[in-house]
Design a protein around this motif. Structure first.
Motif, PDB file in Angstrom:
ATOM      1  N   MET B   1      -7.095 -71.254  30.154  1.00  0.00           N
ATOM      2  CA  MET B   1      -6.119 -71.709  29.592  1.00  0.00           C
ATOM      3  C   MET B   1      -4.612 -69.768  29.865  1.00  0.00           C
ATOM      4  O   MET B   1      -3.839 -70.175  29.165  1.00  0.00           O
ATOM      5  N   SER B   2      -5.765 -69.245  30.263  1.00  0.00           N
ATOM      6  CA  SER B   2      -4.642 -67.685  29.437  1.00  0.00           C
ATOM      7  C   SER B   2      -3.844 -67.885  31.333  1.00  0.00           C
ATOM      8  O   SER B   2      -3.353 -67.703  31.374  1.00  0.00           O
ATOM      9  N   VAL B   3      -4.343 -68.190  32.248  1.00  0.00           N
ATOM     10  CA  VAL B   3      -3.999 -68.748  33.369  1.00  0.00           C
ATOM     11  C   VAL B   3      -2.702 -69.557  33.598  1.00  0.00           C
ATOM     12  O   VAL B   3      -1.508 -69.519  33.449  1.00  0.00           O
ATOM     13  N   PHE B   4      -2.405 -70.621  32.476  1.00  0.00           N
ATOM     14  CA  PHE B   4      -2.352 -71.708  32.024  1.00  0.00           C
ATOM     15  C   PHE B   4      -0.691 -71.183  31.359  1.00  0.00           C
ATOM     16  O   PHE B   4       0.397 -71.482  31.522  1.00  0.00           O
ATOM     17  N   ILE B   5      -1.390 -70.084  30.702  1.00  0.00           N
ATOM     18  CA  ILE B   5      -0.188 -69.325  29.533  1.00  0.00           C
ATOM     19  C   ILE B   5       0.560 -68.191  29.961  1.00  0.00           C
ATOM     20  O   ILE B   5       1.750 -68.246  29.885  1.00  0.00           O
ATOM     21  N   ILE B   6       0.073 -67.497  31.061  1.00  0.00           N
ATOM     22  CA  ILE B   6       0.764 -67.064  31.669  1.00  0.00           C
ATOM     23  C   ILE B   6       1.961 -67.133  33.119  1.00  0.00           C
ATOM     24  O   ILE B   6       3.277 -66.988  32.936  1.00  0.00           O
ATOM     25  N   ARG B   7       1.435 -68.466  33.267  1.00  0.00           N
ATOM     26  CA  ARG B   7       2.226 -69.215  34.478  1.00  0.00           C
ATOM     27  C   ARG B   7       2.885 -69.454  33.511  1.00  0.00           C
ATOM     28  O   ARG B   7       4.804 -69.892  34.371  1.00  0.00           O
ATOM     29  N   ARG B   8       3.037 -70.563  32.214  1.00  0.00           N
ATOM     30  CA  ARG B   8       4.635 -71.000  31.399  1.00  0.00           C
ATOM     31  C   ARG B   8       5.645 -69.391  31.257  1.00  0.00           C
ATOM     32  O   ARG B   8       6.402 -70.184  31.147  1.00  0.00           O
ATOM     33  N   LEU B   9       5.024 -68.745  31.223  1.00  0.00           N
ATOM     34  CA  LEU B   9       5.605 -67.662  30.304  1.00  0.00           C
ATOM     35  C   LEU B   9       6.569 -66.961  31.615  1.00  0.00           C
ATOM     36  O   LEU B   9       7.627 -67.136  31.004  1.00  0.00           O
ATOM     37  N   LEU B  10       6.015 -67.298  32.391  1.00  0.00           N
ATOM     38  CA  LEU B  10       6.900 -66.530  33.721  1.00  0.00           C
ATOM     39  C   LEU B  10       7.421 -67.839  34.126  1.00  0.00           C
ATOM     40  O   LEU B  10       9.160 -67.687  34.424  1.00  0.00           O
ATOM     41  N   GLN B  11       7.195 -69.181  33.898  1.00  0.00           N
ATOM     42  CA  GLN B  11       8.432 -70.266  34.092  1.00  0.00           C
ATOM     43  C   GLN B  11       9.707 -69.933  33.009  1.00  0.00           C
ATOM     44  O   GLN B  11      10.811 -70.099  33.132  1.00  0.00           O
ATOM     45  N   SER B  12       8.960 -69.571  31.830  1.00  0.00           N
ATOM     46  CA  SER B  12       9.950 -69.694  30.778  1.00  0.00           C
ATOM     47  C   SER B  12      11.076 -68.616  30.983  1.00  0.00           C
ATOM     48  O   SER B  12      12.143 -68.853  30.330  1.00  0.00           O
ATOM     49  N   VAL B  13      10.984 -66.946  31.253  1.00  0.00           N
ATOM     50  CA  VAL B  13      11.789 -65.934  31.682  1.00  0.00           C
ATOM     51  C   VAL B  13      12.669 -67.276  33.015  1.00  0.00           C
ATOM     52  O   VAL B  13      13.737 -66.389  32.677  1.00  0.00           O
ATOM     53  N   LEU B  14      12.647 -67.283  33.635  1.00  0.00           N
ATOM     54  CA  LEU B  14      13.597 -68.373  34.522  1.00  0.00           C
ATOM     55  C   LEU B  14      13.655 -68.821  33.571  1.00  0.00           C
ATOM     56  O   LEU B  14      15.501 -69.392  34.014  1.00  0.00           O
ATOM     57  N   VAL B  15      13.539 -69.705  33.766  1.00  0.00           N
ATOM     58  CA  VAL B  15      14.356 -70.886  32.083  1.00  0.00           C
ATOM     59  C   VAL B  15      15.888 -69.872  31.143  1.00  0.00           C
ATOM     60  O   VAL B  15      16.977 -70.465  30.902  1.00  0.00           O
ATOM     61  N   LEU B  16      15.029 -68.631  30.801  1.00  0.00           N
ATOM     62  CA  LEU B  16      16.164 -67.956  29.942  1.00  0.00           C
ATOM     63  C   LEU B  16      17.285 -67.459  30.729  1.00  0.00           C
ATOM     64  O   LEU B  16      18.388 -67.247  30.104  1.00  0.00           O
ATOM     65  N   VAL B  17      16.841 -67.332  32.192  1.00  0.00           N
ATOM     66  CA  VAL B  17      18.116 -66.321  32.168  1.00  0.00           C
ATOM     67  C   VAL B  17      18.901 -67.774  32.796  1.00  0.00           C
ATOM     68  O   VAL B  17      20.193 -67.172  32.871  1.00  0.00           O
ATOM     69  N   VAL B  18      18.667 -68.988  33.693  1.00  0.00           N
ATOM     70  CA  VAL B  18      19.460 -69.452  33.563  1.00  0.00           C
ATOM     71  C   VAL B  18      20.515 -69.811  32.794  1.00  0.00           C
ATOM     72  O   VAL B  18      21.784 -69.893  32.117  1.00  0.00           O
ATOM     73  N   MET B  19      19.171 -70.240  30.941  1.00  0.00           N
ATOM     74  CA  MET B  19      20.133 -70.655  30.268  1.00  0.00           C
ATOM     75  C   MET B  19      21.708 -69.829  29.826  1.00  0.00           C
ATOM     76  O   MET B  19      22.232 -69.957  29.507  1.00  0.00           O
ATOM     77  N   SER B  20      21.126 -68.546  30.741  1.00  0.00           N
ATOM     78  CA  SER B  20      21.988 -67.695  29.635  1.00  0.00           C
ATOM     79  C   SER B  20      22.954 -67.364  30.621  1.00  0.00           C
ATOM     80  O   SER B  20      24.166 -66.789  29.944  1.00  0.00           O
ATOM     81  N   MET B  21      23.008 -67.901  31.916  1.00  0.00           N
ATOM     82  CA  MET B  21      23.751 -67.399  32.645  1.00  0.00           C
ATOM     83  C   MET B  21      25.042 -68.953  32.180  1.00  0.00           C
ATOM     84  O   MET B  21      26.321 -68.983  31.903  1.00  0.00           O
ATOM     85  N   LEU B  22      24.388 -69.847  31.913  1.00  0.00           N
ATOM     86  CA  LEU B  22      25.501 -70.980  31.922  1.00  0.00           C
ATOM     87  C   LEU B  22      25.978 -70.509  30.390  1.00  0.00           C
ATOM     88  O   LEU B  22      27.481 -70.869  30.071  1.00  0.00           O
ATOM     89  N   VAL B  23      25.144 -70.155  29.617  1.00  0.00           N
ATOM     90  CA  VAL B  23      26.307 -70.076  27.825  1.00  0.00           C
ATOM     91  C   VAL B  23      27.002 -69.022  28.358  1.00  0.00           C
ATOM     92  O   VAL B  23      27.896 -69.181  27.745  1.00  0.00           O
ATOM     93  N   PHE B  24      26.569 -67.677  28.657  1.00  0.00           N
ATOM     94  CA  PHE B  24      27.799 -66.998  29.233  1.00  0.00           C
ATOM     95  C   PHE B  24      28.878 -67.930  29.475  1.00  0.00           C
ATOM     96  O   PHE B  24      29.957 -67.234  29.106  1.00  0.00           O
ATOM     97  N   ALA B  25      29.093 -68.080  30.992  1.00  0.00           N
ATOM     98  CA  ALA B  25      30.189 -69.058  31.176  1.00  0.00           C
ATOM     99  C   ALA B  25      30.205 -70.056  30.538  1.00  0.00           C
ATOM    100  O   ALA B  25      31.664 -69.944  30.211  1.00  0.00           O
ATOM    101  N   GLY B  26      30.216 -70.385  29.668  1.00  0.00           N
ATOM    102  CA  GLY B  26      30.243 -71.255  29.058  1.00  0.00           C
ATOM    103  C   GLY B  26      31.104 -71.063  27.686  1.00  0.00           C
ATOM    104  O   GLY B  26      32.267 -71.156  26.926  1.00  0.00           O
TER     105      GLY B  26
END
Lengths: 342, 325
Positions: B1-26
């Motif tokens: 469970m905690s492994v799962f949550i940590i992995r999900r949080l790392l994925q989330s950071v990636l999503v946030l980075v990509v999203m911030s670039m898109l939003v910024f450019a947009g």
């Protein structure tokens, strides 16, 4: 629900007569159960045999009061321990189900609810009928699981169905069925989905359980080889009717109905090696607006003009006339005389 | 469970980075805020000074780099229009939107679940058919039109419910909320129902089809063969099985109700984030837009995480983190 008349194996605990179940379809009436009569005594096992679509499962559901609309039990009587069950209101039927009559289904992978733990599913079965605490109920669950050969019941009770194999799940289903020590258990092809070794074990256990507890067992199957080793009595069903019935020995060794013979010959092990498997030609007739007459005549080698009239279920003649074979009955205008001819 | 949550949080950071670039450019592509923010009569010197102060003279990638650097220190920039930190502006408005969205989803579940169950259990009854027909309206009527009609009927003709604002608020843990006062509840009723309607329809349809499917399953027949009462079969055996898709939809809809409450908030003058977003887009207030979108993305990620955890609670066959490809 505690009236238990003196246990006698002579009086049947379940007596079904003239049972008729109809389904209203758009273009007519389907009669999957069309005047079925039989009886089972305590501690005895009755095999109900037939092809897919012969109405054997529907007979089971009709007795359980589990026929869904548009289906309806329209005729006949179901006497459980001498008491008429047909026509009872929904609540009285519910009180009987699981309590006095239990049922086991074909596919053990589907019968247990995947999202509920085994203990939940077992305890609720007891608490639906008796006002007992969870602890007392759990004790009985453990006992039932041990009875069907499940090791470490305590640990198993806390598991979910997906953590069990198919055979184990069917054992759990059987344990649920015997929890309240019912008078009758209807088993609808419970070993069909299991492999042969497990099937053998479960058959042996069921046989033992019924003999010990005096429960009558109706074993629905298409497999005559299962019946041969298990049952006391056999009813062969075809197109919603019973075409032959009697003791296992009578029906299997002095087969009187061409359909029963066809079923027997379809068992692969009875066929000589290297030859094409023998089969019954044709398919079961559509039960929608079935014409009068013998429903098997289209597929029967012995059919004559006479078969356009409904045959009656009559005692088989020409057999040794001891008490057992007097109950050997067949519904055919041209019953076979010589038993199995190979 | 905690492994799962940590992995999900790392994925989330990636999503946030990509999203911030898109939003910024947009947002960069949408228009130049200078044209709106600086009055036309300002001198060239004033213009240059303001542009430099806002950091708009730098190339886009450098602006993004500064934005990321500040964002890591939890600073998403100051609003051009209000000259206060953008995040502060949004967080100030967030409780109003969260309250509205929660009420709407609660309404959707409380109304949709029983109606859907009924329609699933009695599909051929008159009431069952009526429910299904009405649910089509819930789907097809546009939200703004429903909002306007509700205002017309309940605020204008009948005069029983107010049509704008949050009404009186009470403090809950230091946050002003409307649902604790009678006046606030009255103000909440119309906008919440407007947002709930589509979701009621959605839940009705999902619950109905789930129920109909579940009723055919062998485990329901077996439960009946055990002699269980209908209430137990439906309330436990059926409901627990159909909750999985419903939880997904409820959670995802909750996210989109928060994100896209814009129209409803505008119609009912509900002082939430949606209204702030519209205002910010009008004046090209870049930091607020970017901060808003990033917060919404974070919210979605968080909701999805909760959904996955809810799955594992509802369905024992789902084991988090074991195999997740």
């Amino acid at each position: 629900m505690s009236q238990q008349p003196a246990l006698s194996t002579a009086t049947p605990v379940l007596q079904v007569s003239g049972l008729e179940t109809h389904f209203a379809a758009r273009n007519g009436i389907v009669k999957p159960v069309n005047g079925v009569s039989f009886s089972v005594s305590r501690g005895k096992i009755m095999g109900l045999v037939g092809e897919s679509g012969s109405g054997k499962s529907m007979t089971g559901y009709s007795i359980m009061g589990l026929i869904d609309a548009p289906g309806k039990v329209v005729g006949g009587s179901i006497l459980l321990d001498g008491r008429e069950v047909r026509g009872l209101d929904a609540e009285s039927l519910r009180a009987l189900r699981g309590n006095r009559i239990a049922m086991i289904f074909q596919d053990p992978m589907m019968t247990l609810n995947p999202v509920l733990r085994i203990d939940t599913q077992m305890v609720e079965a007891i608490q639906a009928h008796e006002d007992v605490g969870r602890h007392a109920a759990l004790d009985r669950c453990r006992a039932a699981l041990a009875q069907v050969g499940i090791a470490s019941p305590d640990q198993r009770l806390k598991s979910y169905p997906h953590q069990f194999s198919g055979g184990m799940r069917q054992r759990v289903a059987i344990a649920i069925a015997i929890l309240l020590k019912p008078d009758v258990i209807i088993a609808d092809e419970p070993t069909t989905a299991l492999d042969v070794t497990i099937q053998g074990q479960i058959l042996a256990e069921m046989q033992k359980l019924c003999r010990e507890s005096g429960t009558a067992l109706i074993w629905i199957t298409h497999d005559l080889s299962v019946i041969a080793g298990l049952a006391d009595q056999v009813c062969v069903m075809y197109a919603g009717r019973i075409v032959e019935r009697g003791s296992v020995d009578d029906v299997l060794d002095s087969t009187a109905h061409p359909y029963t013979l066809g079923l027997l010959n379809s068992v692969p092990s009875r066929n000589p090696r290297g030859q094409r498997l023998r089969q019954i030609p044709g398919m079961t007739p559509s039960l929608l607006n079935l014409a009068p007459g013998c429903p098997f005549r289209e597929r029967c080698a012995h059919a004559t003009r006479e078969c356009l009239e409904d045959p009656l279920l009559e005692p088989v003649l020409g057999h040794p006339t001891d008490a057992a074979s007097a109950a050997h009955q067949v519904s055919c205008h041209h019953p076979l005389q010589t038993g199995i001819s190979t | 469970m905690s492994v799962f949550i940590i992995r999900r949080l790392l994925q989330s950071v990636l999503v946030l980075v990509v999203m911030s670039m898109l939003v910024f450019a947009g947002v960069y592509a949408v228009g130049n805020p200078i044209d709106i923010l600086i009055s036309p009569d300002a001198t060239q010197a004033d213009r240059d000074a303001t542009i430099r102060a806002m950091g708009l003279d730098r190339p886009m990638w450098l602006q993004y780099a500064y934005f990321v650097k500040n964002a890591l220190a939890a600073d998403l920039g100051k609003s051009f229009a209000f000259n206060v930190p953008a995040i502060e502006l949004i967080l100030e408005r967030m409780p109003a939107t969260l309250e509205l969205a929660s009420c709407a989803m609660l309404m959707a579940v409380v109304i949709g679940l029983p109606l859907g169950l009924y329609a699933g259990l009695k599909p051929k009854s008159f009431a069952g058919k009526t429910i299904m027909t009405l649910s089509i309206f819930g789907f097809s009527l546009p939200t703004f039109w429903i909002g306007l009609m509700l205002i017309m009927i309940f605020a204008v003709f009948l005069g029983v419910l107010p049509s704008n604002g949050r009404g009186a608020t009470a403090l809950l843990l230091g946050i002003p909320v409307s649902f604790l006062t009678w006046d606030g509840l009255r103000h909440l009723a119309l906008p919440a129902f407007t947002l709930a309607l589509l979701n009621i329809a959605l839940i009705i349809r999902l619950v109905r089809s789930g129920t109909q499917e579940a009723l055919l399953m062998d485990y329901v027949k077996f439960a009946r063969a055990k002699g269980l009462s209908d209430a137990r079969i439906i309330g436990v055996h059926v409901l627990k099985n159909i909750m999985i898709p419903i939880v997904t939809v409820i959670a995802l809809q909750f996210g989109s109700v928060i994100a896209f409450a814009v129209v409803t908030e505008t119609i009912f003058a509900w002082p939430g984030m949606g209204k702030l977003l519209i205002d910010s887009i009008n004046v090209l207030d870049r930091p607020v837009i970017v901060a808003y979108l990033l917060i919404i993305v974070t919210l979605f990620i968080f909701i999805n995480l909760l959904v996955d955890i809810a799955y594992s609670l509802l369905d024992p066959r789902v084991r988090l983190g074991e195999s997740d490809s």
